[in-house]
Motif scaffolding. Structure first.
Motif, PDB file in Angstrom:
ATOM      1  N   GLU A 139       0.702  -1.286  -0.112  1.00 28.94           N
ATOM      2  CA  GLU A 139       0.099  -0.177   0.038  1.00 28.94           C
ATOM      3  C   GLU A 139       0.900   1.355  -0.116  1.00 28.94           C
ATOM      4  N   ARG A 140       1.650   1.216   0.647  1.00 33.36           N
ATOM      5  CA  ARG A 140       2.562   2.585   0.876  1.00 33.36           C
ATOM      6  C   ARG A 140       3.591   2.595  -0.232  1.00 33.36           C
ATOM      7  N   GLN A 141       4.053   1.546  -0.902  1.00 34.57           N
ATOM      8  CA  GLN A 141       4.867   1.604  -2.219  1.00 34.57           C
ATOM      9  C   GLN A 141       3.993   2.074  -3.310  1.00 34.57           C
ATOM     10  N   GLU A 147      -1.111   5.527   7.443  1.00 37.84           N
ATOM     11  CA  GLU A 147      -1.323   6.601   8.272  1.00 37.84           C
ATOM     12  C   GLU A 147      -2.614   7.622   7.919  1.00 37.84           C
ATOM     13  N   LEU A 148      -2.445   7.930   6.368  1.00 35.35           N
ATOM     14  CA  LEU A 148      -3.384   9.140   5.879  1.00 35.35           C
ATOM     15  C   LEU A 148      -4.743   8.645   5.937  1.00 35.35           C
ATOM     16  N   GLY A 149      -5.048   7.456   5.777  1.00 35.66           N
ATOM     17  CA  GLY A 149      -6.616   7.119   5.851  1.00 35.66           C
ATOM     18  C   GLY A 149      -7.282   7.471   4.697  1.00 35.66           C
ATOM     19  N   ASN A 150      -6.680   7.252   3.493  1.00 34.30           N
ATOM     20  CA  ASN A 150      -7.468   7.836   2.275  1.00 34.30           C
ATOM     21  C   ASN A 150      -8.462   6.667   1.878  1.00 34.30           C
TER      22      ASN A 150
END
Length: 353
Positions: A139-141, A147-150
Protein backbone atom coordinates in the motif's frame (compact mmCIF):
# COMPACT_ATOMS: atom_id res chain seq x y z
CA UNK A 1 3.64 -20.52 -30.21
CA UNK A 2 3.26 -19.19 -26.66
CA UNK A 3 2.68 -22.60 -25.09
CA UNK A 4 5.40 -25.06 -24.11
CA UNK A 5 4.06 -28.62 -23.96
CA UNK A 6 6.32 -30.83 -21.89
CA UNK A 7 7.35 -34.23 -23.19
CA UNK A 8 9.19 -34.96 -19.97
CA UNK A 9 6.48 -33.72 -17.62
CA UNK A 10 7.62 -32.29 -14.27
CA UNK A 11 5.65 -32.83 -11.06
CA UNK A 12 4.39 -30.47 -8.41
CA UNK A 13 5.67 -32.30 -5.36
CA UNK A 14 4.14 -30.13 -2.67
CA UNK A 15 2.83 -26.65 -1.91
CA UNK A 16 2.92 -24.54 1.23
CA UNK A 17 0.99 -21.39 2.13
CA UNK A 18 0.90 -18.76 4.85
CA UNK A 19 -1.64 -15.92 5.12
CA UNK A 20 -2.38 -13.02 7.42
CA UNK A 21 -5.11 -12.74 10.08
CA UNK A 22 -7.72 -11.19 7.75
CA UNK A 23 -7.17 -13.79 5.01
CA UNK A 24 -7.29 -16.48 7.68
CA UNK A 25 -10.89 -15.54 8.49
CA UNK A 26 -12.04 -16.09 4.90
CA UNK A 27 -13.70 -19.10 3.25
CA UNK A 28 -10.36 -20.84 2.55
CA UNK A 29 -9.15 -20.75 6.15
CA UNK A 30 -9.14 -24.54 6.50
CA UNK A 31 -6.78 -25.00 3.55
CA UNK A 32 -3.85 -22.75 4.51
CA UNK A 33 -0.83 -24.34 6.18
CA UNK A 34 -0.38 -21.48 8.62
CA UNK A 35 -2.35 -18.36 9.59
CA UNK A 36 -0.44 -15.48 11.16
CA UNK A 37 -1.74 -14.02 14.42
CA UNK A 38 0.50 -10.97 14.03
CA UNK A 39 1.29 -9.70 10.53
CA UNK A 40 4.39 -7.80 11.77
CA UNK A 41 6.17 -11.12 12.44
CA UNK A 42 7.96 -9.25 15.24
CA UNK A 43 9.84 -7.08 12.75
CA UNK A 44 10.39 -3.30 12.91
CA UNK A 45 8.94 -2.55 9.47
CA UNK A 46 6.34 -4.13 7.19
CA UNK A 47 8.97 -4.50 4.47
CA UNK A 48 11.07 -6.66 6.79
CA UNK A 49 7.90 -8.52 7.77
CA UNK A 50 7.31 -9.41 4.13
CA UNK A 51 10.89 -10.62 3.78
CA UNK A 52 10.53 -12.88 6.81
CA UNK A 53 7.15 -14.11 5.56
CA UNK A 54 8.59 -15.28 2.25
CA UNK A 55 11.48 -17.02 3.96
CA UNK A 56 9.05 -18.96 6.15
CA UNK A 57 6.96 -19.90 3.11
CA UNK A 58 9.90 -21.21 1.08
CA UNK A 59 11.34 -23.16 4.02
CA UNK A 60 7.88 -24.55 4.74
CA UNK A 61 7.50 -25.85 1.18
CA UNK A 62 10.92 -27.53 1.27
CA UNK A 63 10.24 -29.13 4.67
CA UNK A 64 6.81 -30.33 3.55
CA UNK A 65 8.47 -32.13 0.62
CA UNK A 66 10.78 -33.91 3.11
CA UNK A 67 13.78 -32.18 1.55
CA UNK A 68 16.39 -29.73 2.80
CA UNK A 69 17.93 -26.71 1.16
CA UNK A 70 20.85 -28.80 -0.15
CA UNK A 71 18.37 -30.84 -2.18
CA UNK A 72 17.06 -27.74 -3.97
CA UNK A 73 18.88 -26.81 -7.17
CA UNK A 74 17.24 -23.39 -7.67
CA UNK A 75 14.93 -20.95 -5.92
CA UNK A 76 12.80 -19.14 -8.53
CA UNK A 77 10.68 -16.23 -7.38
CA UNK A 78 9.94 -12.55 -7.06
CA UNK A 79 7.72 -10.05 -5.26
CA UNK A 80 6.27 -6.54 -5.58
CA UNK A 81 8.76 -4.48 -3.60
CA UNK A 82 11.37 -2.40 -5.41
CA UNK A 83 14.10 -4.59 -6.94
CA UNK A 84 12.31 -7.72 -5.56
CA UNK A 85 14.18 -7.32 -2.29
CA UNK A 86 11.97 -9.76 -0.34
CA UNK A 87 12.97 -12.58 -2.68
CA UNK A 88 16.62 -11.54 -2.92
CA UNK A 89 17.05 -11.34 0.84
CA UNK A 90 15.24 -14.68 1.26
CA UNK A 91 17.70 -16.21 -1.21
CA UNK A 92 20.55 -14.71 0.79
CA UNK A 93 19.35 -16.40 3.96
CA UNK A 94 18.73 -19.80 2.35
CA UNK A 95 21.90 -19.87 0.22
CA UNK A 96 20.12 -21.52 -2.73
CA UNK A 97 21.01 -20.54 -6.32
CA UNK A 98 18.49 -17.81 -7.11
CA UNK A 99 16.62 -16.81 -10.27
CA UNK A 100 14.81 -13.55 -9.56
CA UNK A 101 11.71 -12.72 -11.59
CA UNK A 102 9.18 -9.93 -11.88
CA UNK A 103 5.72 -10.24 -13.39
CA UNK A 104 3.93 -8.31 -10.65
CA UNK A 105 0.96 -10.39 -9.45
CA UNK A 106 1.60 -12.94 -12.22
CA UNK A 107 4.91 -13.92 -10.61
CA UNK A 108 3.64 -17.22 -9.15
CA UNK A 109 2.76 -18.65 -12.54
CA UNK A 110 5.93 -17.27 -14.10
CA UNK A 111 8.01 -18.85 -11.33
CA UNK A 112 6.27 -22.19 -11.82
CA UNK A 113 6.82 -21.98 -15.56
CA UNK A 114 10.57 -21.38 -15.26
CA UNK A 115 10.89 -24.06 -12.56
CA UNK A 116 9.01 -26.55 -14.76
CA UNK A 117 11.28 -25.85 -17.73
CA UNK A 118 14.39 -26.41 -15.61
CA UNK A 119 13.11 -29.79 -14.38
CA UNK A 120 11.59 -30.91 -17.69
CA UNK A 121 14.84 -30.34 -19.60
CA UNK A 122 16.86 -32.17 -16.91
CA UNK A 123 18.63 -29.01 -15.79
CA UNK A 124 17.48 -29.55 -12.19
CA UNK A 125 15.98 -32.24 -9.98
CA UNK A 126 14.17 -30.05 -7.47
CA UNK A 127 13.23 -26.37 -7.79
CA UNK A 128 11.25 -24.27 -5.32
CA UNK A 129 9.06 -21.52 -6.81
CA UNK A 130 7.26 -18.95 -4.73
CA UNK A 131 6.21 -15.41 -3.94
CA UNK A 132 4.30 -13.36 -1.38
CA UNK A 133 2.92 -9.91 -0.65
CA UNK A 134 2.15 -7.86 2.44
CA UNK A 135 -0.80 -5.48 2.47
CA UNK A 136 0.96 -2.74 4.39
CA UNK A 137 4.21 -2.71 2.40
CA UNK A 138 2.42 -2.77 -0.96
CA UNK A 139 0.00 0.00 0.00
CA UNK A 140 2.65 2.51 0.88
CA UNK A 141 4.79 1.66 -2.14
CA UNK A 142 2.06 1.79 -4.79
CA UNK A 143 -0.62 4.03 -3.24
CA UNK A 144 -0.54 5.90 0.08
CA UNK A 145 0.83 5.34 3.59
CA UNK A 146 -1.87 3.75 5.75
CA UNK A 147 -1.55 6.58 8.29
CA UNK A 148 -3.18 8.98 5.80
CA UNK A 149 -6.45 7.06 5.95
CA UNK A 150 -7.25 7.64 2.28
CA UNK A 151 -10.71 6.57 1.17
CA UNK A 152 -10.79 3.64 -1.26
CA UNK A 153 -12.89 3.81 -4.43
CA UNK A 154 -15.36 0.98 -5.18
CA UNK A 155 -13.07 -0.47 -7.88
CA UNK A 156 -10.18 -1.00 -5.44
CA UNK A 157 -8.88 -4.39 -4.38
CA UNK A 158 -7.15 -5.51 -1.19
CA UNK A 159 -3.52 -6.62 -1.43
CA UNK A 160 -3.40 -9.80 0.59
CA UNK A 161 -0.87 -10.55 3.27
CA UNK A 162 0.34 -14.02 2.41
CA UNK A 163 1.82 -16.19 -0.26
CA UNK A 164 2.85 -19.67 -1.26
CA UNK A 165 5.63 -21.80 -2.65
CA UNK A 166 5.71 -25.04 -4.65
CA UNK A 167 8.43 -27.64 -5.06
CA UNK A 168 8.71 -28.74 -8.69
CA UNK A 169 10.48 -32.07 -9.07
CA UNK A 170 11.27 -35.00 -11.33
CA UNK A 171 9.94 -37.28 -8.58
CA UNK A 172 6.41 -38.53 -9.40
CA UNK A 173 3.52 -37.12 -7.40
CA UNK A 174 -0.23 -36.80 -7.84
CA UNK A 175 0.11 -33.48 -9.69
CA UNK A 176 1.78 -33.21 -13.07
CA UNK A 177 2.49 -30.04 -15.05
CA UNK A 178 1.51 -30.61 -18.67
CA UNK A 179 2.25 -27.21 -20.19
CA UNK A 180 2.94 -23.53 -19.57
CA UNK A 181 1.76 -20.55 -21.60
CA UNK A 182 3.71 -17.30 -21.44
CA UNK A 183 1.61 -14.19 -21.96
CA UNK A 184 2.10 -11.05 -23.99
CA UNK A 185 2.09 -7.57 -22.47
CA UNK A 186 -1.35 -6.08 -23.20
CA UNK A 187 -2.30 -2.45 -22.55
CA UNK A 188 -5.85 -1.09 -23.00
CA UNK A 189 -4.96 2.37 -21.70
CA UNK A 190 -6.10 2.07 -18.07
CA UNK A 191 -4.40 4.64 -15.83
CA UNK A 192 -6.31 4.21 -12.56
CA UNK A 193 -4.08 2.44 -9.99
CA UNK A 194 -7.23 1.61 -8.05
CA UNK A 195 -8.68 -0.40 -10.94
CA UNK A 196 -6.21 -3.25 -11.39
CA UNK A 197 -8.87 -5.71 -12.56
CA UNK A 198 -9.67 -3.66 -15.65
CA UNK A 199 -5.96 -3.25 -16.45
CA UNK A 200 -5.19 -6.99 -16.19
CA UNK A 201 -8.33 -8.57 -17.72
CA UNK A 202 -7.25 -8.05 -21.38
CA UNK A 203 -3.95 -9.84 -20.69
CA UNK A 204 -5.81 -12.74 -19.05
CA UNK A 205 -8.08 -12.98 -22.08
CA UNK A 206 -5.11 -12.98 -24.46
CA UNK A 207 -3.27 -15.73 -22.57
CA UNK A 208 -6.33 -17.96 -22.19
CA UNK A 209 -7.10 -17.64 -25.91
CA UNK A 210 -3.49 -18.49 -26.78
CA UNK A 211 -3.46 -21.48 -24.45
CA UNK A 212 -6.72 -22.92 -25.77
CA UNK A 213 -5.60 -22.46 -29.37
CA UNK A 214 -2.10 -23.88 -28.84
CA UNK A 215 -3.40 -26.83 -26.80
CA UNK A 216 -6.48 -27.48 -28.95
CA UNK A 217 -8.67 -27.40 -25.84
CA UNK A 218 -11.93 -25.86 -24.71
CA UNK A 219 -12.79 -24.30 -21.32
CA UNK A 220 -14.96 -27.35 -20.56
CA UNK A 221 -11.84 -29.54 -20.65
CA UNK A 222 -10.88 -28.07 -17.27
CA UNK A 223 -12.47 -28.65 -13.89
CA UNK A 224 -11.17 -25.24 -12.86
CA UNK A 225 -9.87 -22.20 -14.72
CA UNK A 226 -8.59 -19.80 -12.06
CA UNK A 227 -7.31 -16.32 -12.78
CA UNK A 228 -4.90 -14.70 -10.37
CA UNK A 229 -6.46 -11.59 -8.93
CA UNK A 230 -8.79 -9.87 -11.36
CA UNK A 231 -11.36 -9.39 -8.62
CA UNK A 232 -15.08 -9.05 -9.28
CA UNK A 233 -14.92 -6.29 -11.88
CA UNK A 234 -11.92 -7.73 -13.70
CA UNK A 235 -13.58 -11.16 -13.85
CA UNK A 236 -16.68 -9.66 -15.42
CA UNK A 237 -14.55 -7.88 -18.02
CA UNK A 238 -12.66 -11.11 -18.79
CA UNK A 239 -15.88 -13.04 -19.31
CA UNK A 240 -17.13 -10.32 -21.67
CA UNK A 241 -13.87 -10.20 -23.64
CA UNK A 242 -13.83 -13.97 -24.14
CA UNK A 243 -17.51 -14.06 -25.13
CA UNK A 244 -16.64 -11.67 -27.96
CA UNK A 245 -14.22 -14.39 -29.16
CA UNK A 246 -16.98 -17.02 -28.77
CA UNK A 247 -15.28 -18.54 -25.72
CA UNK A 248 -17.68 -19.17 -22.84
CA UNK A 249 -16.38 -19.54 -19.29
CA UNK A 250 -18.85 -21.56 -17.26
CA UNK A 251 -19.18 -22.51 -13.61
CA UNK A 252 -15.68 -23.96 -13.74
CA UNK A 253 -14.24 -20.43 -13.83
CA UNK A 254 -13.19 -18.60 -10.68
CA UNK A 255 -10.79 -15.89 -9.56
CA UNK A 256 -8.39 -16.28 -6.64
CA UNK A 257 -9.06 -12.69 -5.58
CA UNK A 258 -12.78 -13.42 -5.34
CA UNK A 259 -12.65 -16.70 -3.41
CA UNK A 260 -10.02 -15.81 -0.81
CA UNK A 261 -12.41 -13.36 0.91
CA UNK A 262 -16.16 -13.43 1.55
CA UNK A 263 -18.82 -10.72 1.83
CA UNK A 264 -18.21 -10.16 5.54
CA UNK A 265 -14.78 -8.65 4.84
CA UNK A 266 -14.76 -5.13 3.39
CA UNK A 267 -12.29 -5.67 0.59
CA UNK A 268 -14.29 -4.04 -2.22
CA UNK A 269 -13.52 -5.97 -5.46
CA UNK A 270 -11.59 -8.73 -3.70
CA UNK A 271 -8.01 -9.75 -3.09
CA UNK A 272 -4.94 -8.90 -5.13
CA UNK A 273 -1.17 -9.10 -4.96
CA UNK A 274 1.46 -11.62 -6.02
CA UNK A 275 0.61 -13.64 -2.92
CA UNK A 276 -3.03 -13.98 -3.95
CA UNK A 277 -2.79 -16.73 -6.60
CA UNK A 278 0.29 -18.11 -4.78
CA UNK A 279 -1.60 -18.72 -1.54
CA UNK A 280 -4.77 -20.03 -3.20
CA UNK A 281 -2.85 -22.40 -5.48
CA UNK A 282 -0.67 -23.79 -2.72
CA UNK A 283 -3.60 -24.43 -0.42
CA UNK A 284 -7.09 -24.84 -1.85
CA UNK A 285 -6.26 -25.78 -5.46
CA UNK A 286 -3.49 -28.26 -4.66
CA UNK A 287 -5.67 -29.84 -1.97
CA UNK A 288 -8.53 -30.33 -4.44
CA UNK A 289 -6.22 -31.83 -7.08
CA UNK A 290 -4.57 -34.20 -4.60
CA UNK A 291 -8.03 -35.42 -3.57
CA UNK A 292 -8.91 -36.04 -7.22
CA UNK A 293 -11.76 -33.51 -7.06
CA UNK A 294 -10.05 -31.46 -9.78
CA UNK A 295 -8.62 -33.57 -12.60
CA UNK A 296 -7.28 -30.72 -14.71
CA UNK A 297 -6.70 -27.08 -13.68
CA UNK A 298 -5.56 -24.02 -15.61
CA UNK A 299 -4.03 -21.39 -13.33
CA UNK A 300 -3.74 -17.99 -15.00
CA UNK A 301 -1.88 -15.60 -12.71
CA UNK A 302 -2.37 -11.96 -13.71
CA UNK A 303 -0.18 -8.92 -13.13
CA UNK A 304 -0.18 -5.15 -13.62
CA UNK A 305 3.27 -4.09 -14.83
CA UNK A 306 3.18 -0.62 -13.33
CA UNK A 307 5.61 1.05 -10.95
CA UNK A 308 5.57 4.19 -8.88
CA UNK A 309 7.88 5.72 -11.49
CA UNK A 310 5.61 4.92 -14.44
CA UNK A 311 2.53 6.15 -12.57
CA UNK A 312 4.24 9.45 -11.75
CA UNK A 313 5.03 9.86 -15.46
CA UNK A 314 1.32 9.48 -16.27
CA UNK A 315 1.86 6.18 -18.08
CA UNK A 316 -0.87 3.62 -18.64
CA UNK A 317 -0.86 0.23 -16.89
CA UNK A 318 0.32 -2.72 -19.01
CA UNK A 319 -1.00 -6.16 -18.04
CA UNK A 320 0.53 -9.63 -18.21
CA UNK A 321 -0.78 -13.15 -17.56
CA UNK A 322 0.96 -16.53 -17.54
CA UNK A 323 -0.80 -19.89 -17.44
CA UNK A 324 0.07 -23.28 -15.94
CA UNK A 325 -1.79 -26.49 -16.80
CA UNK A 326 -1.95 -28.89 -13.86
CA UNK A 327 -3.27 -32.47 -14.04
CA UNK A 328 -4.19 -35.10 -11.47
CA UNK A 329 -2.34 -38.29 -12.43
CA UNK A 330 -2.98 -40.86 -9.70
CA UNK A 331 -5.86 -42.46 -11.63
CA UNK A 332 -3.62 -42.80 -14.68
CA UNK A 333 -0.86 -44.33 -12.56
CA UNK A 334 -3.32 -46.84 -11.09
CA UNK A 335 -4.59 -47.75 -14.56
CA UNK A 336 -1.01 -48.18 -15.77
CA UNK A 337 -0.18 -50.48 -12.84
CA UNK A 338 -3.31 -52.55 -13.45
CA UNK A 339 -2.47 -52.82 -17.14
CA UNK A 340 1.05 -53.98 -16.33
CA UNK A 341 -0.34 -56.61 -13.98
CA UNK A 342 -2.71 -57.89 -16.66
CA UNK A 343 0.16 -58.12 -19.14
CA UNK A 344 2.23 -60.10 -16.63
CA UNK A 345 -0.67 -62.52 -16.03
CA UNK A 346 -1.10 -63.07 -19.76
CA UNK A 347 2.62 -63.77 -20.14
CA UNK A 348 2.47 -66.29 -17.28
CA UNK A 349 -0.50 -68.07 -18.88
CA UNK A 350 1.30 -68.28 -22.19
CA UNK A 351 4.40 -69.72 -20.51
CA UNK A 352 2.35 -72.28 -18.58
CA UNK A 353 0.78 -73.47 -21.89
Amino acid sequence: MQTIKFKNKPYLLTGYSIVGPLEGKGPLKDYFDYILKDDTLNEKSFEKSERKLLEKIVVGAIDKANLNTNDIDFFVGGDLLNQIVSSSFTARELSIPFIGLYSACATMAESLAIASILVSFNLADNVVAGTCTHFSSAERQYRFPLELGNQRPPTAQWTITGGGASVISNKPSKIRINSVTFGKVIDYGITDVNNMGAAMAPAASSTILAHLKNSNKRPSDYDLIATGDLGKLGSEILIDLLEREKIILGKNYSDCGCIIFDKTERVFMGGSGAGCSASVLNSYIIHKINKGEFKRVLLVSTGALMSTTSSQQGDTIPGIAHAIELEYVEDKIKKSILLQRKIKKLKRKRKSK
